[in-house]
Every structure is written in C-alpha cells, then in structure tokens.
Design a protein around this motif. Structure first.
Motif, PDB file in Angstrom:
ATOM      1  N   LEU A 142       0.835  -1.196   0.000  1.00 54.08           N
ATOM      2  CA  LEU A 142       0.000   0.000   0.000  1.00 54.08           C
ATOM      3  C   LEU A 142       0.870   1.246   0.000  1.00 54.08           C
ATOM      4  O   LEU A 142       1.998   1.232   0.505  1.00 54.08           O
ATOM      5  CB  LEU A 142      -0.895   0.014   1.243  1.00 54.08           C
ATOM      6  CG  LEU A 142      -2.000  -1.039   1.316  1.00 54.08           C
ATOM      7  CD1 LEU A 142      -2.561  -1.107   2.729  1.00 54.08           C
ATOM      8  CD2 LEU A 142      -3.105  -0.732   0.313  1.00 54.08           C
ATOM      9  N   SER A 145       0.340   5.632   4.739  1.00 51.22           N
ATOM     10  CA  SER A 145      -0.753   6.325   5.425  1.00 51.22           C
ATOM     11  C   SER A 145      -0.231   7.739   5.703  1.00 51.22           C
ATOM     12  O   SER A 145       0.236   8.051   6.796  1.00 51.22           O
ATOM     13  CB  SER A 145      -1.125   5.585   6.712  1.00 51.22           C
ATOM     14  OG  SER A 145       0.031   5.273   7.473  1.00 51.22           O
ATOM     15  N   HIS A 344       1.728   0.099   7.266  1.00 52.48           N
ATOM     16  CA  HIS A 344       1.948   1.539   7.151  1.00 52.48           C
ATOM     17  C   HIS A 344       2.592   1.941   5.830  1.00 52.48           C
ATOM     18  O   HIS A 344       1.988   2.627   5.026  1.00 52.48           O
ATOM     19  CB  HIS A 344       2.802   2.039   8.325  1.00 52.48           C
ATOM     20  CG  HIS A 344       2.056   2.099   9.613  1.00 52.48           C
ATOM     21  ND1 HIS A 344       1.745   0.976  10.344  1.00 52.48           N
ATOM     22  CD2 HIS A 344       1.536   3.149  10.306  1.00 52.48           C
ATOM     23  CE1 HIS A 344       1.064   1.329  11.434  1.00 52.48           C
ATOM     24  NE2 HIS A 344       0.933   2.637  11.427  1.00 52.48           N
ATOM     25  N   ARG A 396      -7.703   2.034   6.883  1.00 49.59           N
ATOM     26  CA  ARG A 396      -7.042   1.184   5.901  1.00 49.59           C
ATOM     27  C   ARG A 396      -7.779  -0.148   5.757  1.00 49.59           C
ATOM     28  O   ARG A 396      -7.942  -0.658   4.642  1.00 49.59           O
ATOM     29  CB  ARG A 396      -5.593   0.912   6.310  1.00 49.59           C
ATOM     30  CG  ARG A 396      -4.783   2.150   6.552  1.00 49.59           C
ATOM     31  CD  ARG A 396      -3.301   1.916   6.270  1.00 49.59           C
ATOM     32  NE  ARG A 396      -2.947   2.585   5.031  1.00 49.59           N
ATOM     33  CZ  ARG A 396      -1.792   2.454   4.398  1.00 49.59           C
ATOM     34  NH1 ARG A 396      -0.883   1.652   4.880  1.00 49.59           N
ATOM     35  NH2 ARG A 396      -1.541   3.104   3.297  1.00 49.59           N
ATOM     36  N   THR A 473      -4.683  -4.043  -3.663  1.00 48.99           N
ATOM     37  CA  THR A 473      -4.165  -2.812  -3.067  1.00 48.99           C
ATOM     38  C   THR A 473      -4.433  -1.584  -3.925  1.00 48.99           C
ATOM     39  O   THR A 473      -4.277  -0.454  -3.457  1.00 48.99           O
ATOM     40  CB  THR A 473      -2.652  -2.939  -2.846  1.00 48.99           C
ATOM     41  OG1 THR A 473      -2.036  -3.368  -4.066  1.00 48.99           O
ATOM     42  CG2 THR A 473      -2.363  -3.969  -1.768  1.00 48.99           C
TER      43      THR A 473
END
Length: 512
Positions: A142, A145, A344, A396, A473
């Motif tokens: 991902l 964040s 993260h 998330r 993702t």
C-alpha cells in the motif's frame, strides 16, 4: 555464450508457431521472445538471417524483418550488423513514445494486438521503478498512510537532538521503538520486555539474521507450499534446503486451513532446523491459521527440536476481525518477525525480531556481520507508529475490505473460469487458472499494461504454474482496469496456445 542459431534449429524450437490468431510477424516475435525467456534460445547468439529463416519457414522475408524489428524494439535482439542481431534480455528503461495507458491496452482485441511499439520494454523485473501507465500487480503493498507517517517523522525530528551526542550505532535498535514493540506484544497476550526485541531493516532483514544465526548450510527448513518468494530466496541463499508442505486446496473447512497432519509428519521425519510459517493471513493465500492448529504446530516443532519462525508481517490486516492468538503465546521458544511495511509503508524499512533474550543476543551478533544498526530517525518515527496503530488501521482496513469485494466481483464477472480463494485478510487473492498459463501470463502482461509475479515464484520446483496472485491494493477503478487486462491477456493465450510454454527457470526478481 556466443555463436549462431541455424534456421532449422530455430524452426524446430518454434514448432507450430502461427495459428493465425494475430499477424504472422507478431506471432513469430512473441514465440521467439518466449523462447529467449525460457532459456531454450540462449543469450548472445545470432539469430538466422532474414533470408534463410524466411526460406526455412516458408514465409515472406518481410514477415521475418518485421518480427526481428519488433524483437529489437522490445529489447530481445541487439542491433547488430545487417540482420544478424544477437539475443539479449531487455534492460529496464523509460516508456517508449506512443504508449497508451493501461485502460487502452486492456480494451484491445482478444489477441492482444495493442498497437504498441516496443510495449514489452515495460517488462522489467518487479522491484524497479514502475513506468507510467503500468499497473504493478507483482507488489502487494500500500502507499503510505500519509498524514500519520508524516506526523511521526515530524515528532522524530524533535526527539533526534537528544540522541546526537551518541555514536548512532545500535545493533538492537533504539530503546523507544523496542519498548513500543514489546508493549504491543504484551497487549496481545505475549508478555515481552524490550530486551526481547531486536529492530531490523524490515522483515526480510529479520529473516536473514535468523537464518544466519540459527541455520547452517545444508540445514533443512520447513516451508508452507506456496510461500512468500523472498523468504524462499533467502532460505536458498543461506545454503539451506527448503522442505515444502503443501497447503490444502481452497474450499476446505477453516479448521483445516493448513495440513497439520503433513506438517507433523514432516517435522517428525525430517527434523528441520527451522520451520518458516505465515499463520496470519498467509502470503499468498490470505488464510488465517486457527488456534487449535497453532497449538498442534508448536507442540510438533518442540518435539522435533525445530525452531518455529513465524512471520507476522500481515497480522494487522485482519479484514474479517477474526480473533487469533499469536504463536509466541503458546511457547517462549517461538521466534517472531514483523514489520510496518504492510500496515503503514514499505518505505519505512522497519521490522523486528521477538524472541527469548538469549536468542536476541545471538541475533545481534549475527546482525553486525550485515550492518551495525538501522537509521535512527526512521526508528524514532516507527516508535510513534507502533504506539498508535489504531489510528491509521481502521480506515485502511475499511478500504481493503471494499477493494477485496470489488476484486472478487470483478474476477467472477470477467474471469469466471478462474477459482479465486476469498482471503481472510492480507492484501491479495490467490487464483487458480483454468490452464497452466501463469508464466506465459507474466511474460505477455506488459503488452496489456500489467506487471505480474508468476505463480511458480511462490513455490519450489516449478509448482503453481496454474496459479496467480492478484493484490487488491489498487483503487477500485484501477482494479477494474487490471482485471480487464488480465481477461485480454487470457484471451490472447487462448487464441495462441503455443505461448503457454513455461520457461524452465524463472528470473529471480523482487516481489512484495
């Protein structure tokens, strides 16, 4: 090697190369490209002259010229004197002129005729920068964040001056981060002190440290089959022998997600030095090991004298909120590794090992052979992130749940012949294809705007040629583009079945 390939030899390798599903030059270049990737046409050999090959194949010289031109544009043929270019592997580079976006390629004809000049120069190995317009499905990761990570680094910079008088080397990791990780384990039912934590540069680094400290060359390491490709690479690079134990097929009762009978038998008979397992949203299947199976596995490992090495990198990505107990709660002898890469951001390069203090001392000694410690600012930032995992995770997880459902629906609608296993968590769906076309799909995928990790990369000895891992993702609109591209690639393979020839040796590339 150097030399040349006789036209009769190339004709024999080509076989029935022209079923008429696409222009003849395109089919000829496609099959030669696959032969090069396969290793059946060696590197640095001169292909037959255009005149001799056209005479041998009974086709026009214009067709051979166009095929060789396509191979040069794709990077599989050098620009040698005359028509005698030499075979090679393309080097990653910027996108060529005139390339359309992935959506345009996905919408091309079923034969895959996308009209791209040199489209396959997009097929560099995963792990390299992704060219614009190419969707990378080899990475199940991902983006950061963002605001949460930024705030953590801002806080870290305010704390950095207190550490500047020191040398900056710390093989164990900065104490605030070790305290935060230890507190996280304690909160999850595994009492842990900071002395039981060693901070690493990601979970892969942690795995290599454990292998260096606890395994010798030629030692056996039990692995699930399929398993995480980078872990298999690390085990082999350490000189160890991976011993695969197959995962049960999809559709089994959740209580039988792992074949514990086979694992117990393998531990008892093979007595491996280590057992590397991913019980929390297994990569690539996304399964969660039930607690009763965890207890059995811990007991079996203890009975065989095997160190149980547990990869918990995906543990926080619990999409269905199913409770499970960390394996370390069942035995203090369990070694756990984890990281912030999946929860993260992979760019943090922060991971850890959790084990008994005596083992941490051995790991720290082994670590200093590789490096003397991790970057301090990243560790200070990671301490804030570990201490506040509940801040980014709900959003998330909500996004990932939506993406999972979108991908499952898209696969059912556009690729109904695929068997997609619904994951309990993690970041990807493990799909069984209707034919052993995984590697061929990965080879032609760049023509459709995709980069894929072939199924055999997740196994040993060429297994899983029927399988493909598809991450969820990407945003929903990009997932739709990706699935349409996969469908177009499958249509092309169905129209040209000779392209399904599986390479004998897959390139070792980075897969996340």
């Amino acid at each position: 090697m150097s030399g040349s390939l006789a036209p009769s030899s190339l004709a024999r390798l080509l076989g029935r190369w022209n079923p008429g599903a696409a222009p003849a030059y395109r089919e000829l270049s496609d099959v030669v490209r696959l032969l090069v990737l396969d290793g059946r046409v060696p590197l640095d050999v001169a292909l037959p002259s255009e005149r001799s090959l056209s005479a041998t194949l009974g086709i026009s010289r214009t067709t051979v010229t166009a095929a060789y031109t396509a191979l040069r544009e794709q990077g599989f043929l050098s620009s040698g004197q005359g028509s005698r270019g030499r075979t090679c592997i393309p080097q990653p580079g910027p996108r060529g002129p005139g390339l359309t976006g992935a959506a345009g390629r996905a919408g091309s004809t079923g034969s895959g005729r996308s009209g791209l000049a040199g489209g396959s120069n997009l097929s560099g190995p995963p792990g390299l920068p992704v060219p614009d317009g190419l969707l990378d499905l080899a990475y199940a990761s991902l983006p950061a964040s963002g605001e949460v990570v930024h705030r953590a680094f801002a806080a870290a910079l305010t704390e950095l001056p207190a550490l500047l008088p020191g040398f900056g080397y710390d093989a164990l990791g900065v104490r605030p981060l070790r305290e935060a990780i230890a507190a996280r384990y304690t909160d999850n039912g595994v009492p842990t002190s900071p002395a039981q934590i060693l901070v690493t540069s990601g979970a892969q680094h942690a795995l290599n440290i454990v292998l260096r400290a606890l395994a010798s060359r030629a030692d056996k390491v039990l692995v699930e089959h399929p398993s995480y490709p980078n872990a298999l690479d690390a085990i082999r690079s350490a000189g160890c022998r991976p011993i695969p134990v197959s995962m049960p097929p999809a559709g089994r009762h959740p209580a039988e997600s792992w074949d514990l009978d086979a694992m117990e038998a393998t531990l008892r008979q093979q007595r491996p030095a280590l057992a590397y397992v991913v019980p929390d949203f297994h990569n690539p299947t996304g399964r969660l090991m039930p607690d009763p199976q965890r207890r059995r596995l811990v007991r079996a490992a203890a009975a065989s004298g095997t160190v149980l090495l547990v990869d918990e990198t995906l543990r926080e990505l619990n999409l269905d909120a199913v409770a499970s107990t960390p394996l370390a709660a069942f035995s203090p002898a369990v070694v756990s590794i984890g990281s912030l890469s999946k929860s993260h951001w992979a760019g943090l390069r922060t991971g850890w090992i959790r084990a008994e203090e005596s083992l941490i001392t051995r790991f720290a000694a082994a670590r200093t052979i590789m490096d003397l410690g991790g970057p301090v600012v990243e560790q200070l930032a990671a301490a804030h992130l570990v201490g506040a995992l509940t801040e980014p995770l709900p959003a998330r997880l909500g996004m990932l749940r939506e993406n999972r459902e979108v991908l499952m629906a898209l696969l059912a609608d556009h690729l109904p012949s695929w068997e997609a296993e619904r994951p309990d968590g993690g970041l990807s769906v493990w799909c069984r294809l209707p034919s052993p076309a995984s590697t061929a799909m990965a080879v032609i995928a760049p023509d459709f705007g995709l980069r894929l990790a072939a199924g055999p990369r997740f196994g040993i000895g060429g297994a899983f040629k029927y399988y493909l891992r598809v991450p969820f993702t990407l945003p929903p609109e990009e997932l739709e583009t990706a699935v349409l591209a996969l469908r177009a690639a499958q249509d092309r393979l169905e129209a040209a079945p000779q392209l399904r020839r599986r390479p004998q040796a897959l390139p070792v590339v980075a897969i996340a």
